[in-house]
Design a protein around this motif. Structure first.
Motif, PDB file in Angstrom:
ATOM      1  N   GLU A  61       0.830  -1.209   0.000  1.00 19.65           N
ATOM      2  CA  GLU A  61       0.000   0.000   0.000  1.00 19.65           C
ATOM      3  C   GLU A  61       0.863   1.258   0.000  1.00 19.65           C
ATOM      4  N   LEU A  62       1.929   1.269   0.782  1.00 20.64           N
ATOM      5  CA  LEU A  62       2.821   2.422   0.779  1.00 20.64           C
ATOM      6  C   LEU A  62       3.391   2.660  -0.613  1.00 20.64           C
ATOM      7  N   ALA A  63       3.835   1.573  -1.259  1.00 12.64           N
ATOM      8  CA  ALA A  63       4.390   1.694  -2.611  1.00 12.64           C
ATOM      9  C   ALA A  63       3.351   2.257  -3.567  1.00 12.64           C
ATOM     10  N   ALA A  64       2.137   1.717  -3.517  1.00 16.15           N
ATOM     11  CA  ALA A  64       1.075   2.170  -4.420  1.00 16.15           C
ATOM     12  C   ALA A  64       0.764   3.644  -4.209  1.00 16.15           C
ATOM     13  N   ARG A  65       0.648   4.054  -2.957  1.00 22.99           N
ATOM     14  CA  ARG A  65       0.344   5.457  -2.661  1.00 22.99           C
ATOM     15  C   ARG A  65       1.455   6.397  -3.128  1.00 22.99           C
ATOM     16  N   ALA A  66       2.673   5.892  -3.169  1.00 25.74           N
ATOM     17  CA  ALA A  66       3.812   6.702  -3.601  1.00 25.74           C
ATOM     18  C   ALA A  66       4.029   6.653  -5.114  1.00 25.74           C
ATOM     19  N   GLY A  67       3.173   5.909  -5.822  1.00 22.52           N
ATOM     20  CA  GLY A  67       3.293   5.841  -7.278  1.00 22.52           C
ATOM     21  C   GLY A  67       4.232   4.772  -7.785  1.00 22.52           C
ATOM     22  N   TYR A  68       4.524   3.782  -6.948  1.00 16.29           N
ATOM     23  CA  TYR A  68       5.340   2.642  -7.367  1.00 16.29           C
ATOM     24  C   TYR A  68       4.426   1.432  -7.555  1.00 16.29           C
ATOM     25  N   ASP A  69       4.707   0.641  -8.578  1.00 14.32           N
ATOM     26  CA  ASP A  69       3.862  -0.502  -8.898  1.00 14.32           C
ATOM     27  C   ASP A  69       3.918  -1.523  -7.754  1.00 14.32           C
ATOM     28  N   PRO A  70       2.792  -1.761  -7.066  1.00 11.57           N
ATOM     29  CA  PRO A  70       2.817  -2.692  -5.926  1.00 11.57           C
ATOM     30  C   PRO A  70       3.082  -4.132  -6.347  1.00 11.57           C
ATOM     31  N   ARG A  71       2.858  -4.465  -7.607  1.00 12.22           N
ATOM     32  CA  ARG A  71       3.103  -5.816  -8.098  1.00 12.22           C
ATOM     33  C   ARG A  71       4.588  -6.152  -8.137  1.00 12.22           C
ATOM     34  N   ALA A  72       5.430  -5.137  -8.008  1.00 14.51           N
ATOM     35  CA  ALA A  72       6.880  -5.375  -7.986  1.00 14.51           C
ATOM     36  C   ALA A  72       7.283  -6.223  -6.784  1.00 14.51           C
ATOM     37  N   ALA A  73       6.467  -6.213  -5.725  1.00 11.95           N
ATOM     38  CA  ALA A  73       6.777  -7.020  -4.542  1.00 11.95           C
ATOM     39  C   ALA A  73       6.781  -8.504  -4.877  1.00 11.95           C
ATOM     40  N   ILE A  74       5.933  -8.910  -5.809  1.00  9.45           N
ATOM     41  CA  ILE A  74       5.868 -10.316  -6.201  1.00  9.45           C
ATOM     42  C   ILE A  74       7.138 -10.708  -6.955  1.00  9.45           C
ATOM     43  N   VAL A  75       7.527  -9.872  -7.903  1.00 13.77           N
ATOM     44  CA  VAL A  75       8.752 -10.119  -8.675  1.00 13.77           C
ATOM     45  C   VAL A  75       9.959 -10.114  -7.748  1.00 13.77           C
ATOM     46  N   LEU A  76       9.971  -9.184  -6.808  1.00 13.00           N
ATOM     47  CA  LEU A  76      11.074  -9.093  -5.854  1.00 13.00           C
ATOM     48  C   LEU A  76      11.208 -10.382  -5.060  1.00 13.00           C
ATOM     49  N   TRP A  77      10.081 -10.906  -4.561  1.00 11.24           N
ATOM     50  CA  TRP A  77      10.131 -12.140  -3.791  1.00 11.24           C
ATOM     51  C   TRP A  77      10.695 -13.277  -4.628  1.00 11.24           C
ATOM     52  N   GLN A  78      10.324 -13.340  -5.888  1.00 12.28           N
ATOM     53  CA  GLN A  78      10.835 -14.376  -6.783  1.00 12.28           C
ATOM     54  C   GLN A  78      12.339 -14.230  -6.970  1.00 12.28           C
TER      55      GLN A  78
END
Length: 280
Positions: free
Chosen positions: A214-231
């Motif tokens: 949510e913090l990422a999304a509110r700041a204009g960063y794609d929140p889906r990047a968390a999934i790629v990051l975990w991978q």
């Protein structure tokens, strides 16, 4: 043994137990946000004590890194990390109105470790290894930083220190009943451990994951990047999670949870990035 001494010896554990109950406060450290964090927490350590101890510990770490020429060596890298922080920090107000006004500090330590953390009060450290070895995008840096900031917003370190104190007092109560033992704690000595040395619980990690997207999304960063990051993390760690993500094994359950909550906050991301889109 006098009856008075026997009475005192029997009452002391009850007094200590009562003091634990009295000192323990149940608090809601954050607002629920779009991701719906509602859990209340029990605290024995005060927020002021935790912030002071964290600040002292943080600056000791920076001093040691400076002595090793490992503090903020790459100016471009440091500015990149701090630029992400400048966008994320205002977004913390959605969870805590006081958080944007914290005395935030953001530094990069030269180390090959896959690591990053945020101590109480907004004291952030990124390790150069996590940026370089994973070839992080800005969205992925935001995913990491959002996760770590979430731990600070929820005061997970304070909660863990409080749990440890309850355990220590419990031991002291038993000791008092036996006529031995002493209640005491070294908050400064434990703050580093509860902040970034010991693994977070599954509960804390899940809260940090959800608040982080949510913090990422509110700041204009794609929140889906968390999934790629975990991978990326799982691959780089050969299936074992790195230090900053706890000792729990990587699994599809966590990735699925990130997918669900990243999708939930996509409207916030769309809103945050709307003004940057070209007009057709």
């Amino acid at each position: 043994m006098s009856k008075r001494f026997e009475w005192a010896r029997g009452v002391l554990p009850m007094v200590l137990a009562a003091s634990v109950v009295t000192a323990c406060q149940t608090v809601q450290t954050t607002q629920s946000g779009a991701v719906g964090i509602e859990r209340r927490q029990s605290m024995m350590v005060s927020a002021k004590e935790m912030d002071q101890a964290a600040s002292q510990s943080y600056h000791q770490i920076l001093q040691q890194a400076g002595q090793k020429n490992a503090l903020n060596r790459n100016k471009e890298q440091v500015e990149r990390v701090r630029a992400v922080a400048r966008r994320l920090i205002p977004a913390t107000g959605a969870f805590r109105p006081d958080a944007p006004g914290w005395k935030w500090e953001v530094n990069v330590l030269t180390s090959n470790e896959l690591n990053a953390w945020c101590m109480a009060g907004g004291k952030i450290a990124f390790y150069s290894g996590i940026i370089e070895r994973l070839d992080l995008t800005d969205d992925e840096i935001a995913a990491i930083m959002g996760h770590e900031i979430a731990h600070a917003l929820r005061e997970h370190a304070r909660e863990r220190a409080s749990r440890a104190m309850v355990t220590n007092v419990g031991v002291a109560i038993v000791g008092a009943a036996l006529g031995v033992g002493q209640v005491g704690s070294d908050l400064l000595g434990s703050v580093a451990k509860v902040s970034f040395e010991l693994p977070n619980s599954r509960e804390h990690e899940t809260e940090a994951d959800r608040i982080g997207v949510e913090l990422a999304a509110r700041a204009g960063y794609d929140p889906r990047a968390a999934i790629v990051l975990w991978q990326k993390m799982a691959k780089a760690s050969e299936g074992a999670p790195p230090q900053w993500l706890s000792t729990h094994p990587s699994n599809e359950t966590r990735q699925q949870d990130l997918r669900v909550y990243a999708e939930r906050v996509m409207p916030l991301y769309e809103q945050a990035t709307q003004h940057t889109r070209p007009v057709k």
